[in-house]
Design an enzyme around this catalytic site. Structure first.
Site, mmCIF file in Angstrom:
data_model
loop_
_atom_site.group_PDB
_atom_site.id
_atom_site.type_symbol
_atom_site.label_atom_id
_atom_site.label_comp_id
_atom_site.label_asym_id
_atom_site.label_seq_id
_atom_site.Cartn_x
_atom_site.Cartn_y
_atom_site.Cartn_z
ATOM 1 N N GLY A 126 -4.282 11.505 -10.603
ATOM 2 C CA GLY A 126 -4.388 10.890 -11.912
ATOM 3 C C GLY A 126 -3.530 9.667 -12.107
ATOM 4 O O GLY A 126 -3.657 8.957 -13.090
ATOM 5 N N ASN A 135 -8.486 21.629 -21.083
ATOM 6 C CA ASN A 135 -7.600 22.603 -20.441
ATOM 7 C C ASN A 135 -6.400 22.940 -21.322
ATOM 8 O O ASN A 135 -6.106 22.235 -22.279
ATOM 9 C CB ASN A 135 -7.141 22.031 -19.085
ATOM 10 C CG ASN A 135 -6.461 23.093 -18.233
ATOM 11 O OD1 ASN A 135 -6.698 24.287 -18.403
ATOM 12 N ND2 ASN A 135 -5.602 22.647 -17.320
ATOM 13 N N SER A 183 -2.230 -23.918 8.666
ATOM 14 C CA SER A 183 -3.125 -22.737 8.704
ATOM 15 C C SER A 183 -2.344 -21.442 8.938
ATOM 16 O O SER A 183 -2.410 -20.858 10.008
ATOM 17 C CB SER A 183 -4.232 -22.903 9.748
ATOM 18 O OG SER A 183 -3.752 -23.417 10.968
#
Lengths: 635, 326
Positions: A113, A165, A541
């Site tokens: 959660g 619940n 790069s």
């Protein structure tokens, strides 16, 4: 008592026969921390008699040691597998649990959660047909409840149980139940659910889990198990049009050419006309081959091997489909993606997209907006971070066949993979094809690269110089170009600073802009190689992925990475342009080596020790290497 | 789905959006075993299609028997597109080795048998050196050596998520570093049935096609498909010694009897098979497959309890896995 296998079957053969008829349901549980998800699953395992004596002994010992129920049995510990997590008392990854009743086998994904673990929830939801969303009766519908429900809906789950619940802690109040139910149903009208069933439970006490609770005589709905055992989830998929991604071409001998795969939706019978969408060619199914003999028909979910009437060119990745209901084939689509990696999304970077059994280079061409998963608001954004959800356009190097996810969860889903680390960095669902993909076709030209190169009497290739600012890239590149020119080679030097004055004038130095900077230069270099030139590219790069992307644009052997390996201290000491000084003083942000990373090449074709070699020596090394590789004639 | 079917009472259940599908015909649902079988086949094919050099780890036990059966199904009528490998500690039950030979002959299997040569030289003996060292050298190290030697980039194994708590969180395709380590905190998310099989040179994948099977599923499938298994799984009178609460079978004369110990003949069978000095038998009269399943249904002791290696210390399986144990 429904659902428990606690009687010893006397007639084992008859019993096994009934067991063979069982179906399978995959579901997920989601909710906030402490809503009792793990306890619920622990309870389901417990009540379905799936806890063995030695597990019980371990459970009792663990409950005393680290349990949260004051020494009583903590069902959650059954589920929280990894040791580290046991100690923390929370679940932190997706855990799969199994239990079974006389009617069904269940696979539960226990998903956490915590906000930062959105990716785990999406993972668990992707294979589930039903979701149990847990809320704490004392707290009601929370922000997290909304987030979980949104993700459940996004991943295409249409059956939801809202488990209210800890009813024991609110005296099994019907009023509390009704308030929560009403507020959840209001919220859920925005989501694509087919059915929401609200059940008042206490996972800890076992109320309305397997057994109807004596404390909620006002409730007449099903128990959790009652609903899980009877919910119908099969009929949707089997009625969709036939789809089967080809996994493997089965060729034991020259007379047998079968296409093996798992049926993603629909059914197939010998005689059915199917299409290979990439070529548009159709054929008739002649046989459905399995180890257990040929089948008269095969269903969604079965793994089979199909034989066709005609010899059409089909390879792994093809999405075999019903000819009268074809999938979409396109190279651009809009998708909703969930970012699952620590590093951010970089629009423009080449990623690998795997959909079905096909893997192709792809890029996010436009991030339209991100979604605040708590409020469903749309927010403007240039990037996505871990656990963020965004709507974007994706363009692919080649077209693929798919269905929108809302029509088909199997053929409308994909993952994104990082080219360099091979990490799975995002999951996505396809919303719809972008039609403009159909209207831009390759203009076929008659003079090709080889023809142009032959006229110049040379092999075209890219010499890609990478290294820190001040490493000596431009100096060496310049000298190499002069040398090649003097040898009669046709060359062009693309220099970082110069290109930023023109083509890339609109780009800054953020990671996103650096990626785009390199993409444009790489594409330009590719065009020049196509024109038959030897292209020298001198750019910092800093990211491996982009250098790798540039390499992939041209044919094998046409790209040589030259790493000018000069230590940072020396570059900083040189500081030709005074940039390090500025960066150190904080006047220059995102400076490579200082506050922006440089990823060293692992396998550059040529490495120059910038600290010890002079520019002349470096030039000699590079030209020698080109000769050795046969890219220029030996002098 | 209609309203009357889905809601046992209208108070608690509400159809939010009803798609009125006319039912053309009721598709026969696949049974749970058919679904598990199809999923396993899908995994086999996906790994074979994408990896360079896969191998199947064959441990001779019932899970390996099921795995082998599924592999044949996945590629039929083609032969298996990979070899099998048995990491042999030299301490397996004799009947296991006989069974192995029989399977190789019957199915024309390409089987590699690998034993850690250093361990062999040192004479590693579980009775003398203990289960932990024996397992580390003859199993974990041996497996790593073999994988390095043959340069396999993917290895199929028969592990199931229901075996042990730490396995429940492992992926179906489990990534291993160049040193074969498993990092539980850094696993690739695995969505739908789309597997990311990409590894760099030296890295590898462990693939677990039986991830979602339970012990009962395995037994039911063996029963349904008539899959051959090692006879040790069925009860028979066997010579055993009771030691530390475990019934150990005296499988050969390397078994050092302690003072006062005499092998007793008891009717026993095994729920899992491994090295005989480390594998406990259970007393049982279940001499047929259906009797074994019947016992299973009333069993109150989980499967790995018969194995010494998990009980060494709390969380021991998780530690072993991180180090490279299968």
């Amino acid at each position: 008592m429904p659902g428990t296998s606690n009687t010893i079957p006397q007639d084992i053969a008859a019993y096994l026969k009934t067991q063979e008829e069982k179906t399978l349901l995959r579901f997920i549980t989601c909710g906030s921390v402490d809503d009792g998800k793990s306890t619920l699953i622990g309870r389901l395992l417990w009540d379905s008699k799936l806890i063995f004596e030695d597990q019980l002994a371990t459970l009792q010992a663990d409950s005393k040691r680290v349990g949260t129920q004051g020494g009583d049995i903590d069902y959650a510990l059954l589920v929280d597998g990894l040791q580290a997590e046991r100690e923390q008392g929370i679940t932190i990854d997706v855990a799969y649990r199994f239990f079974s009743t006389d009617k069904r086998k269940f696979i539960v994904a226990d998903t956490p959660g915590h906000e930062q673990y959105t990716r785990n929830m999406a993972t668990g939801a992707s294979t589930a047909s039903l979701a149990i969303v847990m809320v704490d009766a004392r707290k009601g519908v929370l922000t997290q409840t909304m987030r979980h429900s949104y993700l459940v809906s996004l991943l295409g789950i249409t059956h939801v149980i809202l488990a209210i619940n800890k009813m024991d802690l609110v005296e099994y109040s019907q009023a509390t139940y009704s308030t929560i139910k009403t507020s959840y149903e209001q919220f859920a009208t925005n989501l694509n659910f087919q059915e929401v069933v609200c059940i008042p439970v206490s996972a800890l006490r076992g109320d309305n889990i397997f057994h109807r609770s004596p404390h909620t005589d006002w409730f007449h709905g099903p128990t959790i198990m009652g609903h899980l055992e009877t919910v119908d989830i099969q009929s949707d998929v089997s009625q969709k049009p036939f789809r089967m991604p080809v996994q493997w071409v089965n060729r034991p001998n020259l007379d047998f050419r079968g296409f093996s795969g798992t049926i993603a939706s629909g059914q197939v019978r010998p005689g059915d006309i199917i299409v290979a969408p990439s070529s548009g060619k159709t054929s008739q199914v002649t046989r459905i081959v399995t180890y257990d003999g040929d089948l008269d028909s095969a269903e969604t979910g079965q793994s089979v091997t199909l034989l066709l009437q005609d010899e059409i060119d089909i390879s792994r990745g093809e999405l075999l489909s019903a000819a009268q209901a074809r999938p979409t084939t396109a190279d651009q689509f809009e998708a909703t993606i969930i970012w699952m990696h620590d590093g951010p999304l970089l629009p423009g970077r080449k990623y690998l997209l795997k959909a079905g059994t096909r893997t192709i280079p792809a890029q996010i061409s436009e991030l339209k907006y991100k979604v605040n998963v708590n409020t469903l608001e749309h927010l403007a954004s240039k990037t996505l971070k871990l656990n963020e959800v965004g709507i974007c356009n994706i363009s692919l190097d080649h077209p693929i066949s798919f269905d929108p996810y809302r029509d088909n969860r199997q053929t409308g889903a994909f993952i994104l993979i990082d080219h360099y680390t091979n990490a799975t960095i995002a999951a996505g669902v396809i919303d719809f094809a972008l039609r403009r993909a159909d209207n831009i076709h390759w203009q076929s030209v008659e003079i090709h690269k080889d023809a142009r190169a032959t006229l110049k009497g040379q092999k075209p290739f890219i010499l890609w110089f990478t290294g820190l600012s001040g490493a000596g890239k431009s100096t060496v590149a310049n000298m190499v170009e002069k040398k090649l020119h003097s040898l009669g080679r046709h060359t062009y030097l693309l220099d970082g600073d110069n290109v930023r004055h023109g083509l890339n004038r609109d780009l800054g130095f953020t990671d996103v802009d650096r990626v785009e900077n390199i993409r444009r230069v790489a594409e330009t270099a590719k065009l020049m190689v196509d024109a038959g030139l030897i292209v020298l590219v001198s750019f910092i790069s800093p990211f491996r992925s982009e250098r790798e992307m540039a390499r992939m644009l041209v044919d094998e052997g046409e790209f040589l990475e030259v790493f000018i390996d000069t230590p940072l201290e020396i570059c900083e000491l040189r500081d030709v342009k005074g940039l390090y000084k500025k960066a150190r003083a904080g006047q220059l942000k995102n400076f490579t080596g200082i506050d922006s990373p440089y990823e060293r090449p692992d396998d550059a074709e040529i490495t120059i020790e910038g600290a010890t070699q002079t520019a002349e020596q470096a030039t000699l090394t590079i030209v020698k290497a080109l000769e050795t590789q046969g890219l220029i004639p030996s002098s | 789905m209609t309203l009357s079917q889905s809601s046992l009472n209208s108070d608690c259940s509400k159809i939010l959006k009803t798609k009125a599908f006319p039912k053309i015909m009721q598709a026969p649902s696949l049974t749970h075993l058919q679904q598990l079988e199809a999923e396993s086949i899908h995994i086999f094919r996906e790994v074979v299609a994408e990896c360079q050099k896969p191998v199947m780890l064959y441990s001779i036990g019932k899970d390996s028997s099921v795995l082998l059966h599924l592999a044949h199904k996945a590629f039929y009528p083609s032969p298996l597109p990979f070899p099998l490998m048995h990491v042999d500690t030299t301490w397996k039950f004799r009947e296991m080795i006989e069974f192995r030979t029989k399977m190789v002959n019957e199915h024309q299997l390409d089987l590699i048998v690998y034993t850690n040569p250093a361990g062999l030289e040192q004479g590693i003996n579980p009775f003398i050196h203990g289960s932990a060292l024996h397992t580390e050298i003859m199993k974990t190290d041996a497996l790593k050596q073999a994988l390095n030697k043959y340069q396999f980039d993917a290895a199929f194994g028969g592990a199931r998520r229901d075996e042990e708590a730490s396995r429940a969180k492992e992926r179906i395709l489990s990534f291993r570093t160049t040193t074969h380590r498993w990092d539980p905190k850094n696993q690739r998310p695995e969505l739908w049935n789309i597997f990311n099989t990409r590894v760099r040179p030296g890295e590898s994948m462990r693939a677990f096609p039986l991830s979602n099977w339970t012990e009962l599923d395995v037994w039911q499938y063996i029963f349904q498909e008539k899959i051959p298994i090692v006879p040790l799984y069925l009860a028979k009178d066997r010579p055993v010694v009771e030691r530390d609460g475990m019934l150990l079978m005296v499988d050969d004369d390397r078994f050092p009897l302690k003072e006062g110990e005499t092998p007793q003949t008891r009717s026993v069978r095994f729920r899992t098979l491994g090295c005989y000095p480390l594998t406990g038998a259970i007393e049982s009269t279940a001499s047929t497959l259906s009797e074994v399943i019947q016992e299973m249904l009333v069993a109150r002791t989980s499967e790995r309890q018969g194995r010494l290696i998990d009980r060494d210390e709390v969380g021991s399986m998780e530690k072993k896995k991180q180090e490279g144990y299968f």
